[in-house]
Design a protein around this motif. Structure first.
Motif, mmCIF file in Angstrom:
data_model
loop_
_atom_site.group_PDB
_atom_site.id
_atom_site.type_symbol
_atom_site.label_atom_id
_atom_site.label_comp_id
_atom_site.label_asym_id
_atom_site.label_seq_id
_atom_site.Cartn_x
_atom_site.Cartn_y
_atom_site.Cartn_z
ATOM 1 N N GLY A 38 0.811 -1.212 0.000
ATOM 2 C CA GLY A 38 0.000 0.000 0.000
ATOM 3 C C GLY A 38 0.842 1.259 0.000
ATOM 4 O O GLY A 38 0.517 2.250 -0.680
ATOM 5 N N VAL A 39 1.920 1.251 0.767
ATOM 6 C CA VAL A 39 2.832 2.394 0.788
ATOM 7 C C VAL A 39 3.361 2.658 -0.616
ATOM 8 O O VAL A 39 3.387 3.798 -1.099
ATOM 9 C CB VAL A 39 3.995 2.135 1.773
ATOM 10 C CG1 VAL A 39 5.124 3.134 1.567
ATOM 11 C CG2 VAL A 39 3.499 2.193 3.212
ATOM 12 N N THR A 55 -2.517 4.811 4.972
ATOM 13 C CA THR A 55 -2.633 4.416 6.369
ATOM 14 C C THR A 55 -2.121 2.994 6.506
ATOM 15 O O THR A 55 -1.724 2.351 5.531
ATOM 16 C CB THR A 55 -4.071 4.538 6.894
ATOM 17 O OG1 THR A 55 -4.074 4.313 8.313
ATOM 18 C CG2 THR A 55 -4.997 3.548 6.219
ATOM 19 N N GLY A 56 -2.120 2.492 7.732
ATOM 20 C CA GLY A 56 -1.600 1.169 7.996
ATOM 21 C C GLY A 56 -1.095 1.100 9.420
ATOM 22 O O GLY A 56 -1.451 1.943 10.260
ATOM 23 N N LEU A 57 -0.254 0.124 9.694
ATOM 24 C CA LEU A 57 0.223 -0.118 11.045
ATOM 25 C C LEU A 57 1.736 0.046 11.095
ATOM 26 O O LEU A 57 2.461 -0.666 10.384
ATOM 27 C CB LEU A 57 -0.166 -1.538 11.482
ATOM 28 C CG LEU A 57 -1.646 -1.892 11.341
ATOM 29 C CD1 LEU A 57 -1.870 -3.366 11.643
ATOM 30 C CD2 LEU A 57 -2.506 -1.018 12.243
ATOM 31 N N VAL A 75 3.050 12.411 0.046
ATOM 32 C CA VAL A 75 1.960 11.465 0.296
ATOM 33 C C VAL A 75 1.420 11.712 1.704
ATOM 34 O O VAL A 75 2.135 11.516 2.693
ATOM 35 C CB VAL A 75 2.435 10.009 0.177
ATOM 36 C CG1 VAL A 75 1.307 9.049 0.566
ATOM 37 C CG2 VAL A 75 2.916 9.715 -1.240
ATOM 38 N N PRO A 76 0.167 12.140 1.859
ATOM 39 C CA PRO A 76 -0.422 12.316 3.195
ATOM 40 C C PRO A 76 -0.523 10.973 3.920
ATOM 41 O O PRO A 76 -0.832 9.953 3.295
ATOM 42 C CB PRO A 76 -1.819 12.889 2.898
ATOM 43 C CG PRO A 76 -1.759 13.378 1.487
ATOM 44 C CD PRO A 76 -0.775 12.509 0.787
ATOM 45 N N THR A 77 -0.257 10.970 5.205
ATOM 46 C CA THR A 77 -0.294 9.729 5.979
ATOM 47 C C THR A 77 -1.156 9.891 7.224
ATOM 48 O O THR A 77 -1.285 10.985 7.768
ATOM 49 C CB THR A 77 1.119 9.297 6.410
ATOM 50 O OG1 THR A 77 1.706 10.320 7.218
ATOM 51 C CG2 THR A 77 2.004 9.041 5.198
ATOM 52 N N ASP A 78 -1.732 8.794 7.661
ATOM 53 C CA ASP A 78 -2.529 8.761 8.890
ATOM 54 C C ASP A 78 -2.463 7.337 9.437
ATOM 55 O O ASP A 78 -3.416 6.572 9.344
ATOM 56 C CB ASP A 78 -3.972 9.173 8.595
ATOM 57 C CG ASP A 78 -4.731 9.583 9.851
ATOM 58 O OD1 ASP A 78 -4.249 9.269 10.960
ATOM 59 O OD2 ASP A 78 -5.808 10.198 9.721
#
Length: 301
Positions: A38-39, A55-57, A75-78
């Protein structure tokens, strides 16, 4: 939006000699990049000019690296933070061979899935990509939970053993040859065998199956048609991230309103660009100038 359940820091080391046991050797080049299916897909979507968020872990100092690295790619991340340290995957490139060592990642419990669903729901994505390996403590049911938690189309690219256990319906599925074989219990040696296995997955509830076969090209099976495209003839430096770039380009193409044939062409071109560089990251992707170089065959449906 992309969900990476087991992200990684990808360490790529280039050697000018083969590896030797009982010897201290030095690399000629090395790099660290954020990774995991996904990244990678979010990086490639950003490089294609598409709106995305990841997103992810993640956990530990390697988790911080992934956030900071994705920021350099805009790339926005959450992410959801977990106990433990995000894994490091190491690829060693020598003149004759490629060596790859992937770590497992930290153990998690099912509570993290609730947190992921909450984050994804806040973004209300049109398309959600769930990809990569699973952390210890997770199973296929967790992937199904995320996929069915909201009104979004879901693409999935997970190990074949997990793919075989999914029960939900998915709009997109992107296995490679090994994953397709594991998911269907079949040997995949020819294009025809790949097509047959991909159709089997479609019958199980995956609407559009994009199956990559490395240097043998790729197959796309939709409800309307079955297409095959051979790989472009390019110099291969590193195959890391090639399948992820194919998926990203196909999703991007469908987002533009392109048909399946043109979307498959875009995926093949993007993959060809990725194998020409070391590592799994690029800052620009533009498949359009080379679309006409990709040959397409319509297979019997």
């Amino acid at each position: 939006m992309t969900v990476t359940l087991n992200p990684a820091v990808d360490q790529t080391i280039k050697m000018n000699t083969g590896l030797e046991s009982e010897s201290v050797q030095r690399s000629v080049e090395a790099q660290f990049t954020s990774g995991g299916n996904g990244v990678n897909v979010s990086q490639f979507l950003q490089a294609l000019g598409s709106e995305t968020a990841a997103t992810g872990l993640i956990g530990g100092f390697t988790g911080y690296f992934i956030e900071e690295d994705l920021d350099t790619y805009d790339v926005p991340t959450d992410f959801v933070w977990v106990a433990g340290v995000t894994r490091i995957n190491t690829t060693i490139l020598t003149p004759r061979k490629k060596y790859q060592l992937n770590q497992t990642g930290p153990t998690v419990d099912s509570d993290v899935i609730d947190e992921l669903i909450e984050i994804v729901s806040q973004y209300e994505p049109d398309t959600l990509n769930i990809g990569g390996s699973l952390l210890p403590g997770m199973d296929a049911a967790d992937v199904d939970r995320i996929a069915t938690a909201g009104d979004w189309d879901t693409a999935v690219e997970v190990p074949g053993e997990v793919l075989a256990e999914l029960d939900a319906e998915y709009e997109y599925c992107k296995p490679n040859r090994k994953e397709l074989a594991a998911a269907t219990g079949r040997e995949i040696e020819s294009v025809t065998e790949c097509v047959d296995a991909a159709k089997t997955l479609q019958e199980r509830g995956f609407e559009c199956v994009i199956a990559s076969m490395g240097s043998d090209g790729a197959v796309m099976v939709t409800p309307e048609e079955t297409l095959y495209a051979p790989a472009l003839d390019v110099e291969v430096v590193d195959t890391l991230g090639a399948g992820d770039s194919m998926l990203a380009a196909v999703l991007w193409a469908f987002e533009q309103g392109w048909d399946a044939e043109r979307a498959l062409r875009a995926g093949v071109v993007a993959s060809a660009q990725l194998v020409g560089v070391m590592g799994s990251s690029v800052r620009e992707l533009d498949p359009e100038p080379r679309l006409d170089e990709v040959r397409i065959w319509a297979m019997d449906s």
